[in-house]
Design a protein around this motif. Structure first.
Motif, mmCIF file in Angstrom:
data_model
loop_
_atom_site.group_PDB
_atom_site.id
_atom_site.type_symbol
_atom_site.label_atom_id
_atom_site.label_comp_id
_atom_site.label_asym_id
_atom_site.label_seq_id
_atom_site.Cartn_x
_atom_site.Cartn_y
_atom_site.Cartn_z
ATOM 1 N N MET A 80 0.820 -1.174 0.000
ATOM 2 C CA MET A 80 0.000 0.000 0.000
ATOM 3 C C MET A 80 0.869 1.243 0.000
ATOM 4 S SD MET A 80 -3.067 -0.219 2.676
ATOM 5 C CE MET A 80 -4.278 0.921 2.207
ATOM 6 N N THR A 81 0.542 2.207 -0.822
ATOM 7 C CA THR A 81 1.378 3.386 -0.917
ATOM 8 C C THR A 81 0.993 4.459 0.092
ATOM 9 O OG1 THR A 81 -0.054 4.277 -2.635
ATOM 10 C CG2 THR A 81 1.870 3.007 -3.355
ATOM 11 N N GLN A 82 -0.218 4.446 0.596
ATOM 12 C CA GLN A 82 -0.621 5.455 1.559
ATOM 13 C C GLN A 82 -0.736 4.857 2.953
ATOM 14 O OE1 GLN A 82 -4.644 7.002 1.084
ATOM 15 N NE2 GLN A 82 -5.177 5.289 -0.208
ATOM 16 N N ASP A 83 -0.811 5.735 3.941
ATOM 17 C CA ASP A 83 -0.976 5.315 5.319
ATOM 18 C C ASP A 83 -2.209 4.415 5.423
ATOM 19 O OD1 ASP A 83 -0.950 5.301 8.192
ATOM 20 O OD2 ASP A 83 -2.402 6.943 8.155
ATOM 21 N N PRO A 84 -2.082 3.251 6.066
ATOM 22 C CA PRO A 84 -3.218 2.305 6.121
ATOM 23 C C PRO A 84 -4.475 2.908 6.753
ATOM 24 C CG PRO A 84 -1.225 1.302 7.015
ATOM 25 C CD PRO A 84 -0.892 2.709 6.698
ATOM 26 N N LEU A 85 -4.320 3.763 7.755
ATOM 27 C CA LEU A 85 -5.505 4.357 8.383
ATOM 28 C C LEU A 85 -6.186 5.350 7.449
ATOM 29 C CD1 LEU A 85 -4.440 4.774 12.103
ATOM 30 C CD2 LEU A 85 -5.720 2.924 11.021
ATOM 31 N N HIS A 86 -5.406 6.082 6.660
ATOM 32 C CA HIS A 86 -6.018 6.978 5.668
ATOM 33 C C HIS A 86 -6.753 6.171 4.604
ATOM 34 C CE1 HIS A 86 -3.232 10.134 7.273
ATOM 35 N NE2 HIS A 86 -4.395 10.746 7.269
ATOM 36 N N ALA A 87 -6.181 5.047 4.212
ATOM 37 C CA ALA A 87 -6.846 4.176 3.238
ATOM 38 C C ALA A 87 -8.151 3.628 3.819
ATOM 39 C CB ALA A 87 -5.925 3.041 2.826
ATOM 40 N N LEU A 88 -8.126 3.252 5.098
ATOM 41 C CA LEU A 88 -9.349 2.751 5.740
ATOM 42 C C LEU A 88 -10.396 3.855 5.819
ATOM 43 C CD1 LEU A 88 -10.843 0.431 7.105
ATOM 44 C CD2 LEU A 88 -9.784 1.134 9.263
ATOM 45 N N GLU A 89 -9.981 5.059 6.165
ATOM 46 C CA GLU A 89 -10.918 6.188 6.191
ATOM 47 C C GLU A 89 -11.539 6.401 4.811
ATOM 48 O OE1 GLU A 89 -8.437 9.300 7.740
ATOM 49 O OE2 GLU A 89 -9.099 8.919 9.798
ATOM 50 N N ALA A 90 -10.733 6.240 3.754
ATOM 51 C CA ALA A 90 -11.259 6.375 2.391
ATOM 52 C C ALA A 90 -12.295 5.286 2.103
ATOM 53 C CB ALA A 90 -10.123 6.326 1.376
ATOM 54 N N HIS A 91 -12.036 4.065 2.578
ATOM 55 C CA HIS A 91 -13.036 2.988 2.438
ATOM 56 C C HIS A 91 -14.344 3.414 3.100
ATOM 57 C CE1 HIS A 91 -10.753 -0.275 0.690
ATOM 58 N NE2 HIS A 91 -9.902 -0.361 1.699
ATOM 59 N N TYR A 92 -14.254 3.892 4.329
ATOM 60 C CA TYR A 92 -15.456 4.306 5.056
ATOM 61 C C TYR A 92 -16.173 5.451 4.335
ATOM 62 C CZ TYR A 92 -13.972 1.545 9.164
ATOM 63 O OH TYR A 92 -13.602 0.541 10.033
ATOM 64 N N SER A 140 -16.344 6.015 1.294
ATOM 65 C CA SER A 140 -16.938 5.590 0.025
ATOM 66 C C SER A 140 -18.342 5.009 0.208
ATOM 67 C CB SER A 140 -16.032 4.570 -0.664
ATOM 68 O OG SER A 140 -16.082 3.323 0.008
ATOM 69 N N MET A 141 -18.776 4.859 1.457
ATOM 70 C CA MET A 141 -20.090 4.272 1.745
ATOM 71 C C MET A 141 -21.000 5.344 2.357
ATOM 72 S SD MET A 141 -18.917 0.592 3.335
ATOM 73 C CE MET A 141 -17.403 1.087 4.171
ATOM 74 N N PRO A 142 -22.009 5.839 1.612
ATOM 75 C CA PRO A 142 -22.855 6.923 2.125
ATOM 76 C C PRO A 142 -23.464 6.676 3.511
ATOM 77 C CG PRO A 142 -23.224 6.642 -0.213
ATOM 78 C CD PRO A 142 -22.319 5.512 0.226
ATOM 79 N N PRO A 143 -23.961 5.467 3.831
ATOM 80 C CA PRO A 143 -24.511 5.289 5.182
ATOM 81 C C PRO A 143 -23.455 5.468 6.275
ATOM 82 C CG PRO A 143 -25.213 3.487 3.758
ATOM 83 C CD PRO A 143 -24.166 4.259 3.013
ATOM 84 N N VAL A 144 -22.217 5.092 5.979
ATOM 85 C CA VAL A 144 -21.137 5.233 6.954
ATOM 86 C C VAL A 144 -20.773 6.705 7.123
ATOM 87 C CG1 VAL A 144 -18.769 4.567 7.519
ATOM 88 C CG2 VAL A 144 -20.322 2.905 6.465
ATOM 89 N N VAL A 145 -20.775 7.452 6.027
ATOM 90 C CA VAL A 145 -20.512 8.890 6.105
ATOM 91 C C VAL A 145 -21.544 9.545 7.024
ATOM 92 C CG1 VAL A 145 -20.464 11.053 4.785
ATOM 93 C CG2 VAL A 145 -19.395 8.982 3.850
ATOM 94 N N ALA A 146 -22.804 9.163 6.883
ATOM 95 C CA ALA A 146 -23.867 9.746 7.709
ATOM 96 C C ALA A 146 -23.675 9.446 9.194
ATOM 97 C CB ALA A 146 -25.232 9.228 7.244
ATOM 98 N N MET A 147 -22.964 8.369 9.510
ATOM 99 C CA MET A 147 -22.733 8.006 10.918
ATOM 100 C C MET A 147 -21.723 8.928 11.597
ATOM 101 S SD MET A 147 -22.565 3.850 10.743
ATOM 102 C CE MET A 147 -22.337 3.699 12.522
#
Length: 154
Positions: A1-13, A15-22
């Motif tokens: 992985m080229t980016q910080d794993p936590l930043h990548a995980l945040e990007a995963h989160y 990408s999901m509209p219901p998770v953004v709303a949380m």
């Protein structure tokens, strides 16, 4: 992985509209445990306590995130899914939500070895939402499955 794993995980989160709303945020990761937080104001029910579905969602996302971090740290490209879970609601929560996920059974090395060898593997995690006094509001045990993406299995 080229980016910080936590930043990548945040990007995963994100990408999901219901998770953004949380309105979740990563509160900590030590390599073995992942903690997520969310404001009570976004998850309050008609009783003024945390909504049960929000508690379950936060624990599910914490365990999914921990599994995803382990898979990606091993240099593998896999889809991670929750297979099943058992939830126990023990006490109402009247403060902001925090879920912590960790391995419940087995070990990451065996899980990752199986994933490499068979292209799929499962692992059991536990997650909990603590109460401010040290008790537990909600706890979960769940099985997660990882399946190598076709490009990764070749």
């Amino acid at each position: 992985m080229t980016q910080d794993p936590l930043h990548a995980l945040e990007a995963h989160y994100r990408s999901m509209p219901p998770v953004v709303a949380m309105q979740i945020r990563i509160a900590g990761f030590d390599g073995e445990r992942l903690r997520l937080q969310a404001p009570l104001a976004t998850h309050v029910n008609d009783k003024g306590t945390a909504f049960g579905g929000s508690l379950t969602s936060l624990m599910t996302l914490a365990a999914w995130g921990l599994t995803t971090l382990q898979v990606e740290a091993a240099g593998l490209d896999a889809e991670v899914y929750v297979a099943d879970s058992d939830i126990r609601y023990k006490a109402p929560l009247r403060t902001d939500l925090e879920a912590e996920a960790s391995l419940a059974a087995g070990d990451w090395a065996a899980f990752l070895r199986t994933l490499r060898q068979r292209g799929r593997a499962r692992v059991t995690l536990r997650a909990r939402v603590p109460l401010p006094d040290g008790g537990v509001a909600t706890e979960m045990q769940a099985r997660y499955v990882a399946i190598l993406r076709p490009s990764a299995a070749a």
